[in-house]
Scaffold this motif. Structure first.
Motif, PDB file in Angstrom:
ATOM      1  N   SER A   6       0.818  -1.210   0.000  1.00  0.00           N
ATOM      2  CA  SER A   6       0.000   0.000   0.000  1.00  0.00           C
ATOM      3  C   SER A   6       0.854   1.263   0.000  1.00  0.00           C
ATOM      4  O   SER A   6       0.317   2.360  -0.023  1.00  0.00           O
ATOM      5  N   PHE A   7       2.182   1.134   0.036  1.00  0.00           N
ATOM      6  CA  PHE A   7       3.052   2.317   0.057  1.00  0.00           C
ATOM      7  C   PHE A   7       3.028   2.989  -1.300  1.00  0.00           C
ATOM      8  O   PHE A   7       3.365   2.401  -2.311  1.00  0.00           O
ATOM      9  N   HIS A   8       2.591   4.224  -1.325  1.00  0.00           N
ATOM     10  CA  HIS A   8       2.569   5.029  -2.548  1.00  0.00           C
ATOM     11  C   HIS A   8       3.143   6.390  -2.209  1.00  0.00           C
ATOM     12  O   HIS A   8       2.539   7.403  -2.458  1.00  0.00           O
ATOM     13  N   GLY A   9       4.305   6.387  -1.635  1.00  0.00           N
ATOM     14  CA  GLY A   9       4.898   7.623  -1.176  1.00  0.00           C
ATOM     15  C   GLY A   9       5.939   8.151  -2.140  1.00  0.00           C
ATOM     16  O   GLY A   9       6.107   7.660  -3.249  1.00  0.00           O
ATOM     17  N   THR A  10       6.608   9.155  -1.685  1.00  0.00           N
ATOM     18  CA  THR A  10       7.687   9.744  -2.464  1.00  0.00           C
ATOM     19  C   THR A  10       8.911   9.819  -1.578  1.00  0.00           C
ATOM     20  O   THR A  10       8.816   9.771  -0.358  1.00  0.00           O
ATOM     21  N   GLY A  11      10.025   9.944  -2.187  1.00  0.00           N
ATOM     22  CA  GLY A  11      11.261  10.095  -1.442  1.00  0.00           C
ATOM     23  C   GLY A  11      12.421  10.187  -2.398  1.00  0.00           C
ATOM     24  O   GLY A  11      12.340   9.744  -3.542  1.00  0.00           O
ATOM     25  N   GLU A  12      13.488  10.759  -1.918  1.00  0.00           N
ATOM     26  CA  GLU A  12      14.685  10.863  -2.747  1.00  0.00           C
ATOM     27  C   GLU A  12      15.500   9.596  -2.558  1.00  0.00           C
ATOM     28  O   GLU A  12      15.893   9.236  -1.449  1.00  0.00           O
ATOM     29  N   VAL A  13      15.737   8.907  -3.657  1.00  0.00           N
ATOM     30  CA  VAL A  13      16.433   7.636  -3.620  1.00  0.00           C
ATOM     31  C   VAL A  13      17.941   7.854  -3.651  1.00  0.00           C
ATOM     32  O   VAL A  13      18.456   8.579  -4.499  1.00  0.00           O
ATOM     33  N   ALA A  14      18.630   7.218  -2.708  1.00  0.00           N
ATOM     34  CA  ALA A  14      20.084   7.259  -2.692  1.00  0.00           C
ATOM     35  C   ALA A  14      20.652   6.196  -3.621  1.00  0.00           C
ATOM     36  O   ALA A  14      21.613   6.435  -4.338  1.00  0.00           O
ATOM     37  N   ARG A  15      20.029   4.993  -3.592  1.00  0.00           N
ATOM     38  CA  ARG A  15      20.467   3.921  -4.488  1.00  0.00           C
ATOM     39  C   ARG A  15      19.399   2.843  -4.556  1.00  0.00           C
ATOM     40  O   ARG A  15      18.565   2.709  -3.665  1.00  0.00           O
ATOM     41  N   ALA A  16      19.445   2.077  -5.620  1.00  0.00           N
ATOM     42  CA  ALA A  16      18.550   0.938  -5.805  1.00  0.00           C
ATOM     43  C   ALA A  16      19.396  -0.230  -6.293  1.00  0.00           C
ATOM     44  O   ALA A  16      20.291  -0.057  -7.118  1.00  0.00           O
ATOM     45  N   SER A  17      19.117  -1.418  -5.754  1.00  0.00           N
ATOM     46  CA  SER A  17      19.889  -2.614  -6.101  1.00  0.00           C
ATOM     47  C   SER A  17      18.944  -3.730  -6.512  1.00  0.00           C
ATOM     48  O   SER A  17      17.888  -3.913  -5.908  1.00  0.00           O
ATOM     49  N   ASP A  18      19.340  -4.483  -7.506  1.00  0.00           N
ATOM     50  CA  ASP A  18      18.601  -5.660  -7.945  1.00  0.00           C
ATOM     51  C   ASP A  18      18.960  -6.812  -7.018  1.00  0.00           C
ATOM     52  O   ASP A  18      20.124  -7.176  -6.885  1.00  0.00           O
ATOM     53  N   ILE A  19      17.963  -7.372  -6.339  1.00  0.00           N
ATOM     54  CA  ILE A  19      18.215  -8.505  -5.441  1.00  0.00           C
ATOM     55  C   ILE A  19      17.361  -9.699  -5.869  1.00  0.00           C
ATOM     56  O   ILE A  19      16.647 -10.292  -5.083  1.00  0.00           O
ATOM     57  N   GLY A  20      17.437 -10.042  -7.117  1.00  0.00           N
ATOM     58  CA  GLY A  20      16.673 -11.176  -7.636  1.00  0.00           C
ATOM     59  C   GLY A  20      15.358 -10.717  -8.220  1.00  0.00           C
ATOM     60  O   GLY A  20      15.337  -9.965  -9.185  1.00  0.00           O
ATOM     61  N   ASP A  21      14.250 -11.143  -7.605  1.00  0.00           N
ATOM     62  CA  ASP A  21      12.933 -10.787  -8.124  1.00  0.00           C
ATOM     63  C   ASP A  21      12.412  -9.472  -7.563  1.00  0.00           C
ATOM     64  O   ASP A  21      11.279  -9.097  -7.797  1.00  0.00           O
ATOM     65  N   ARG A  22      13.221  -8.765  -6.797  1.00  0.00           N
ATOM     66  CA  ARG A  22      12.818  -7.498  -6.186  1.00  0.00           C
ATOM     67  C   ARG A  22      13.941  -6.469  -6.305  1.00  0.00           C
ATOM     68  O   ARG A  22      15.058  -6.792  -6.686  1.00  0.00           O
ATOM     69  N   LEU A  23      13.610  -5.243  -5.922  1.00  0.00           N
ATOM     70  CA  LEU A  23      14.587  -4.161  -5.845  1.00  0.00           C
ATOM     71  C   LEU A  23      14.717  -3.752  -4.382  1.00  0.00           C
ATOM     72  O   LEU A  23      13.735  -3.731  -3.641  1.00  0.00           O
ATOM     73  N   ARG A  24      15.905  -3.455  -3.977  1.00  0.00           N
ATOM     74  CA  ARG A  24      16.139  -2.879  -2.656  1.00  0.00           C
ATOM     75  C   ARG A  24      16.395  -1.408  -2.884  1.00  0.00           C
ATOM     76  O   ARG A  24      17.351  -1.023  -3.574  1.00  0.00           O
ATOM     77  N   VAL A  25      15.551  -0.568  -2.302  1.00  0.00           N
ATOM     78  CA  VAL A  25      15.622   0.878  -2.496  1.00  0.00           C
ATOM     79  C   VAL A  25      15.998   1.521  -1.172  1.00  0.00           C
ATOM     80  O   VAL A  25      15.326   1.332  -0.161  1.00  0.00           O
ATOM     81  N   VAL A  26      17.087   2.276  -1.186  1.00  0.00           N
ATOM     82  CA  VAL A  26      17.539   2.992   0.006  1.00  0.00           C
ATOM     83  C   VAL A  26      17.304   4.481  -0.239  1.00  0.00           C
ATOM     84  O   VAL A  26      17.798   5.043  -1.217  1.00  0.00           O
ATOM     85  N   LEU A  27      16.525   5.097   0.641  1.00  0.00           N
ATOM     86  CA  LEU A  27      16.247   6.530   0.537  1.00  0.00           C
ATOM     87  C   LEU A  27      17.355   7.328   1.213  1.00  0.00           C
ATOM     88  O   LEU A  27      18.125   6.794   2.010  1.00  0.00           O
TER      89      LEU A  27
END
Length: 61
Positions: A6-27
């Motif tokens: 249900s998260f539909h927020g905004t934020g400034e992304v520092a980095r995003a990493s591919d971890i298989g079938d998902r993305l890891r997003v660090v704000l």
């Protein structure tokens, strides 16, 4: 890593990493999210020259 469908927020992304079938997003605030998809958006800010009357006639969105 939280994954909230249900998260539909905004934020400034520092980095995003591919971890298989998902993305890891660090704000930039350090929080971490898991996601299947991300939307990347950028905006513009018009800086008008100092021409009399231009600002009043400039289109806004």
């Amino acid at each position: 890593m939280p994954s909230d469908p249900s998260f539909h927020g905004t934020g400034e992304v520092a980095r995003a990493s591919d971890i298989g079938d998902r993305l890891r997003v660090v704000l930039v605030d350090g929080s971490t999210l898991g996601a299947r998809t991300v939307a990347i958006a950028a905006g513009v800010h018009d800086e008008l020259p100092p021409i009399p009357g231009l600002a009043e006639r400039w289109a806004g969105t």
